[in-house]
Scaffold this motif. Structure first.
Motif, mmCIF file in Angstrom:
data_model
loop_
_atom_site.group_PDB
_atom_site.id
_atom_site.type_symbol
_atom_site.label_atom_id
_atom_site.label_comp_id
_atom_site.label_asym_id
_atom_site.label_seq_id
_atom_site.Cartn_x
_atom_site.Cartn_y
_atom_site.Cartn_z
ATOM 1 N N MET A 239 -13.484 66.317 -15.954
ATOM 2 C CA MET A 239 -13.642 65.310 -15.121
ATOM 3 C C MET A 239 -15.289 64.813 -15.397
ATOM 4 O O MET A 239 -16.069 65.309 -15.452
ATOM 5 N N GLU B 264 -14.367 58.026 -7.102
ATOM 6 C CA GLU B 264 -13.713 59.420 -6.539
ATOM 7 C C GLU B 264 -12.179 59.310 -6.585
ATOM 8 O O GLU B 264 -11.394 60.452 -7.219
ATOM 9 N N GLU C 285 -10.209 57.499 -8.330
ATOM 10 C CA GLU C 285 -10.015 57.111 -9.858
ATOM 11 C C GLU C 285 -10.096 58.601 -10.549
ATOM 12 O O GLU C 285 -9.756 58.763 -11.608
ATOM 13 N N GLY C 286 -10.615 59.523 -9.982
ATOM 14 C CA GLY C 286 -10.541 61.025 -10.504
ATOM 15 C C GLY C 286 -12.047 61.434 -11.162
ATOM 16 O O GLY C 286 -12.290 62.354 -11.952
ATOM 17 N N GLU D 39 -16.060 62.551 -10.966
ATOM 18 C CA GLU D 39 -17.051 63.100 -10.241
ATOM 19 C C GLU D 39 -18.294 62.285 -10.005
ATOM 20 O O GLU D 39 -18.776 61.930 -10.799
#
Length: 233
Positions: free
Chosen positions: A1, A22, A24-25, A27
């Motif tokens: 990530m 967030e 969209e994946g 961090e």
């Protein structure tokens, strides 16, 4: 990530963009000024930073200058100024691109993904080939989306992500006309209103950069009242 740092003194922007990234994946780490971000970066660098230019304590320009002394991580500037002076200065100082406020969150996500793909490609990581990532050859033009690299007649041309996306959209289908609305869809979404002049300005800067390596460049044709077309030479 991948870890993205957002640095902006506008808390509404920090909250909305962080939620988008967030989802969209990514961090996400948020900071309210340049000094706060620099203190954190001195301990551990993120994979990429998105910086506002005008901030208290330490502005985006100063933060970028400090960062470039020790890292080449991708940096995108956020700017609300109509004047291009800050944008040009930022690019010369080592920013990878800039986004004007108000901005499309979808476009920002695509720019972030483009730079992270480039970083992965430079690092030698294996990335599946798709229509969006494979190298494109169009006569004198060569485009490598993974490395965000463009060459014309063997000479490198430095483009912003927006300019890259517009050129890619035009060159993918030589001879076919792309309307300004279609090109807007490439660069923006419904969250932001832009007029025809915005696309025209991008195309103007794109042509200028291509002509900086070849003054005879004429592959992008304007069809007045209709749009633009890429003619393979």
């Amino acid at each position: 990530m991948s870890k993205i740092a957002l640095v902006d003194d506008d808390r509404n922007i920090l909250t909305s963009v962080a939620m988008c990234l967030e989802a969209e994946g990514f961090e996400v780490e948020t900071y309210h000024d340049g000094q706060q971000a620099l203190d954190a970066f001195n301990k551990k660098l993120p994979d990429m930073a998105v910086l506002d230019i005008k901030m208290p304590r330490m502005d985006g320009m100063d933060l970028l200058q400090r960062l470039r002394q020790k890292t080449t991580m991708p940096v995108i500037f956020l700017t609300s100024k109509d004047d291009e002076i800050d944008e040009v200065l930022g690019l010369r100082m080592g920013a990878d691109d800039y986004v004007k406020k108000p901005f499309s969150q979808r476009l920002l996500v695509e720019r972030i993904r483009a730079f992270l793909r480039r970083q992965d490609a430079i690092a030698g990581e294996v990335i599946p080939e798709t229509e969006e990532t494979k190298v494109m050859d169009r006569g004198d033009l060569k485009m490598d989306p993974l490395r965000h690299a463009v060459a014309w007649k063997g000479k490198d041309v430095s483009l912003t992500v927006t300019e890259f996306l517009l050129l890619q959209a035009l060159a993918q289908r030589p001879g076919f006309v792309k309307s300004r609305d279609q090109l807007m869809d490439v660069a923006y979404d419904d969250q932001v209103y832009v007029d025809d002049r915005t696309i025209d300005s991008h195309i103007k800067r794109l042509r200028k950069k291509m002509r900086s390596v070849d003054e005879t460049f004429s592959a992008i044709e304007t069809l007045y009242g209709i749009g633009y077309r890429y003619n393979e030479e």
